[in-house]
Design an enzyme around this catalytic site. Structure first.
Site, PDB file in Angstrom:
ATOM      1  N   ASP A   9      55.549  71.978  79.667  1.00 32.45           N
ATOM      2  CA  ASP A   9      54.288  72.494  79.153  1.00 32.45           C
ATOM      3  C   ASP A   9      53.541  71.364  78.456  1.00 32.45           C
ATOM      4  O   ASP A   9      54.142  70.413  77.954  1.00 32.45           O
ATOM      5  CB  ASP A   9      54.581  73.628  78.170  1.00 32.45           C
ATOM      6  CG  ASP A   9      53.343  74.107  77.451  1.00 32.45           C
ATOM      7  OD1 ASP A   9      52.362  74.450  78.130  1.00 32.45           O
ATOM      8  OD2 ASP A   9      53.355  74.125  76.209  1.00 32.45           O
ATOM      9  N   ASP A  11      50.501  71.852  76.032  1.00 34.59           N
ATOM     10  CA  ASP A  11      49.963  72.092  74.685  1.00 34.59           C
ATOM     11  C   ASP A  11      51.046  72.448  73.671  1.00 34.59           C
ATOM     12  O   ASP A  11      51.775  73.418  73.842  1.00 34.59           O
ATOM     13  CB  ASP A  11      48.904  73.186  74.741  1.00 34.59           C
ATOM     14  CG  ASP A  11      47.716  72.761  75.591  1.00 34.59           C
ATOM     15  OD1 ASP A  11      47.409  71.560  75.608  1.00 34.59           O
ATOM     16  OD2 ASP A  11      47.110  73.622  76.241  1.00 34.59           O
TER      17      ASP A  11
END
Length: 180
Positions: A9, A11
């Site tokens: 991922d 963020d």
């Protein structure tokens, strides 16, 4: 032999979104919110009422994502993990910020090919061996091995193996490689 696949991922897992988002909110709304004050996923529950859901508008500001920092040790960890895994950056994002996010990845992680960047909404549709993510909802639907990247908003989550930082995330991935 093909290398196993590792999805990461973007963020708050690779970048410092949580810190910069709160900082920008404080500038706009003259508040003193800290990332550690946010104990759940829905950040609008932790901001001033006059802000509410407008907190998400900050994420659409031009070039907001271009100015985010990198989580400590993330660059080194990913570069070292490329010898073991095919690495993909997987981000659930609004289409308006894809270019900024792509440019940020290119600048901070130049060894990750643009072909290995996946923008999607449902990470459960992405078929990889491992996914590292700070959002438990993304891990729920994912079919492979799941690693929850530690963040203030997921402290109460206990369903997944947790990596407190990139040192632990790297070690967990290395320990899983022989079982993939």
């Amino acid at each position: 032999m093909n290398k196993p696949t590792l999805g990461i991922d973007l963020d708050t897992t690779l970048n410092t979104l949580d810190r910069e988002w709160v900082k920008r909110y404080n500038e706009i709304y003259k508040d003193k919110l800290l990332p550690s004050d946010i104990k759940g996923w829905d950040i609008e529950n932790y901001v001033k009422p006059e802000c509410g859901k407008k907190i998400y508008d900050i994420l659409k500001e031009p070039h907001f994502f271009r100015n985010l920092g990198v989580q400590p040790f993330a660059e080194t960890a990913l570069e070292e993990l490329t010898s073991i895994f095919n690495i993909y950056i997987v981000s659930a994002t609004h289409y308006k910020v894809c270019e900024d996010k792509g440019n940020w990845i290119k600048e901070k992680f130049p060894f990750i090919s643009y072909q290995n960047i996946i923008f999607c909404h449902n990470k459960g549709l992405v078929h990889l061996d491992i996914l590292i993510d700070d959002n438990p909802l993304n891990l729920e639907n994912f079919k492979g091995n799941k690693i929850l990247f530690d963040a203030h908003h997921n402290k109460s989550e206990n369903r997944f193996v947790r990596a407190r930082d990139w040192y632990e995330a790297k070690a967990l991935c290395e320990s899983l490689k022989d079982f993939l």
